[in-house]
Design a protein around this motif. Structure first.
Motif, PDB file in Angstrom:
ATOM      1  N   LEU A 185      66.273  26.742  25.813  1.00 33.35           N
ATOM      2  CA  LEU A 185      65.565  26.603  27.292  1.00 33.35           C
ATOM      3  C   LEU A 185      66.026  25.227  28.183  1.00 33.35           C
ATOM      4  O   LEU A 185      65.943  25.504  29.320  1.00 33.35           O
ATOM      5  CB  LEU A 185      63.878  26.506  26.727  1.00 33.35           C
ATOM      6  CG  LEU A 185      63.234  25.633  27.646  1.00 33.35           C
ATOM      7  CD1 LEU A 185      63.230  26.562  28.771  1.00 33.35           C
ATOM      8  CD2 LEU A 185      61.480  25.460  27.069  1.00 33.35           C
ATOM      9  N   ARG A 186      66.814  24.250  26.896  1.00 29.58           N
ATOM     10  CA  ARG A 186      67.112  23.234  28.062  1.00 29.58           C
ATOM     11  C   ARG A 186      68.180  23.964  28.338  1.00 29.58           C
ATOM     12  O   ARG A 186      68.664  23.307  29.854  1.00 29.58           O
ATOM     13  CB  ARG A 186      67.536  22.031  26.504  1.00 29.58           C
ATOM     14  CG  ARG A 186      68.391  20.940  27.129  1.00 29.58           C
ATOM     15  CD  ARG A 186      68.437  19.989  26.470  1.00 29.58           C
ATOM     16  NE  ARG A 186      69.192  20.421  24.676  1.00 29.58           N
ATOM     17  CZ  ARG A 186      69.356  20.520  23.633  1.00 29.58           C
ATOM     18  NH1 ARG A 186      67.784  20.710  23.484  1.00 29.58           N
ATOM     19  NH2 ARG A 186      70.380  20.952  23.280  1.00 29.58           N
ATOM     20  N   ALA A 187      69.314  24.828  27.707  1.00 30.22           N
ATOM     21  CA  ALA A 187      70.508  25.018  28.777  1.00 30.22           C
ATOM     22  C   ALA A 187      69.703  26.368  29.735  1.00 30.22           C
ATOM     23  O   ALA A 187      70.625  25.895  30.854  1.00 30.22           O
ATOM     24  CB  ALA A 187      71.111  25.779  27.861  1.00 30.22           C
ATOM     25  N   GLY A 188      68.762  26.593  29.589  1.00 30.34           N
ATOM     26  CA  GLY A 188      68.179  27.027  30.781  1.00 30.34           C
ATOM     27  C   GLY A 188      68.284  26.492  32.292  1.00 30.34           C
ATOM     28  O   GLY A 188      68.164  27.063  33.015  1.00 30.34           O
ATOM     29  N   LEU A 189      67.161  25.573  31.157  1.00 28.44           N
ATOM     30  CA  LEU A 189      67.020  24.999  33.270  1.00 28.44           C
ATOM     31  C   LEU A 189      67.990  24.122  33.597  1.00 28.44           C
ATOM     32  O   LEU A 189      68.673  23.932  34.727  1.00 28.44           O
ATOM     33  CB  LEU A 189      66.195  23.276  32.458  1.00 28.44           C
ATOM     34  CG  LEU A 189      64.164  23.465  32.058  1.00 28.44           C
ATOM     35  CD1 LEU A 189      64.560  22.791  31.694  1.00 28.44           C
ATOM     36  CD2 LEU A 189      64.114  24.595  33.204  1.00 28.44           C
ATOM     37  N   MET A 190      69.524  23.728  33.016  1.00 27.82           N
ATOM     38  CA  MET A 190      70.803  23.754  33.521  1.00 27.82           C
ATOM     39  C   MET A 190      71.314  24.507  34.366  1.00 27.82           C
ATOM     40  O   MET A 190      71.804  24.076  35.379  1.00 27.82           O
ATOM     41  CB  MET A 190      72.001  23.056  32.139  1.00 27.82           C
ATOM     42  CG  MET A 190      71.663  21.504  31.800  1.00 27.82           C
ATOM     43  SD  MET A 190      72.858  21.088  30.619  1.00 27.82           S
ATOM     44  CE  MET A 190      71.743  19.256  29.983  1.00 27.82           C
ATOM     45  N   ALA A 204      76.504  27.525  31.863  1.00 24.98           N
ATOM     46  CA  ALA A 204      75.685  26.692  31.609  1.00 24.98           C
ATOM     47  C   ALA A 204      74.180  26.747  31.300  1.00 24.98           C
ATOM     48  O   ALA A 204      74.189  26.317  29.792  1.00 24.98           O
ATOM     49  CB  ALA A 204      75.060  25.609  32.502  1.00 24.98           C
ATOM     50  N   ALA A 205      74.059  28.048  30.899  1.00 22.15           N
ATOM     51  CA  ALA A 205      72.513  28.264  30.377  1.00 22.15           C
ATOM     52  C   ALA A 205      72.857  28.488  28.430  1.00 22.15           C
ATOM     53  O   ALA A 205      72.264  29.119  28.072  1.00 22.15           O
ATOM     54  CB  ALA A 205      72.103  29.566  31.699  1.00 22.15           C
TER      55      ALA A 205
END
Length: 284
Positions: free
Chosen positions: A209-214, A256-257
């Protein structure tokens, strides 16, 4: 001895970063000149020199403020203040000299508007962003404001109004570039940042989820850059540059994701000069 002092000074002011800031300021002046039929080269280069010195001063002051935390990080522990090679007093003196010289050049380049912009950068970067870095990762949202200021300083030095939509669009793109750039950098050195006590993005969040936000923020940056280049760029390049930027953005957002920050950072570094060059070509 002289070589060591020069190396310490370079580590203190971070010339690569300062040169990038100076280039952003120079772009702002050139962009105004191309749009309005002439570039005041004296003011443009004076503002760029001021941006270089002010950035060096802010960097030095930041290292005075964060010397203890820098000493805990592998990537910064050899900096002069973190390693003890330079005292905090000397670091603060050099920060004042560089920053003061930069503000003086800003005033000479464009008077009070540019000087006030420079003072605002110091207030945001060293007064707000730096202390907030240990409190919340959203401090980067404030730090991005300072990072978006370089083209505005050059624009103001050239006599441009602060609320002109052309420069507001450019500063918005710089802002969108700054935030994921530093978030991706923090992800690259996450263990270092945690060891030093800096707040990192979502330690309690699922890594995916963190990578998805980026990835979402990276996509927003590339979309804005591609659209702006398409609207303001020359007709001869509109069929080429925006699609390239949008395709590159899709790839960078996916990287990034997918938690691959290095290639995503490389794509972002390459994209900004391409988009800015297109804006200058549009007005020549």
């Amino acid at each position: 001895m002289i070589a060591d002092r020069l190396a310490s000074m370079a580590a203190l002011i971070r010339p690569k970063v300062s040169l990038a800031v100076a280039a952003g300021s120079l772009f702002g002046a050139l962009y105004h000149g191309h749009l309005h039929g002439g570039v005041q080269m004296g003011a443009a280069f004076t503002a760029a020199a001021g941006a270089f010195l002010l950035c060096g001063g802010c960097s030095a002051l930041n290292q005075v403020q964060e010397r203890g935390r820098d000493a805990r990080m592998a990537r910064t522990r050899e900096r002069p203040l973190a390693s003890g090679r330079m005292t905090p007093g000397r670091g603060a003196l050099r920060a004042g000299l560089f920053g003061g010289a930069g503000l003086l050049l800003f005033f000479l380049a464009g008077g009070w508007p540019v000087l006030l912009a420079g003072l605002a950068v110091v207030a945001v970067y060293n007064g707000l962003y730096t202390p907030l870095k240990t409190v919340s990762p959203t401090a980067l949202l404030a730090g991005g404001v300072a990072g978006a200021a370089p083209p505005l300083t050059g624009w103001l030095a050239a006599g441009g109004p602060v609320l002109d939509p052309h420069i507001l669009g450019v500063t918005a793109i710089f802002y969108l570039w700054q935030v994921p750039h530093f978030w991706l950098l923090a992800e690259k050195h996450r263990a270092d940042y945690i060891r030093a006590g800096f707040a990192v993005l979502g330690p309690g969040l699922d890594p995916k989820l963190r990578a998805g936000l980026m990835g979402v923020w990276v996509a927003a940056y590339f979309t804005a850059l591609g659209c702006f280049a398409g609207l303001a760029g020359p007709a001869s390049l509109r069929a080429f540059v925006p699609p390239v930027l949008l395709l590159a953005g899709a790839a960078a957002a996916w990287l990034a994701a997918s938690d691959h920050p290095r290639p995503a950072l490389a794509a972002m570094h390459c994209s900004l000069p391409l988009g800015l060059a297109t804006l200058l070509l549009a007005t020549t």
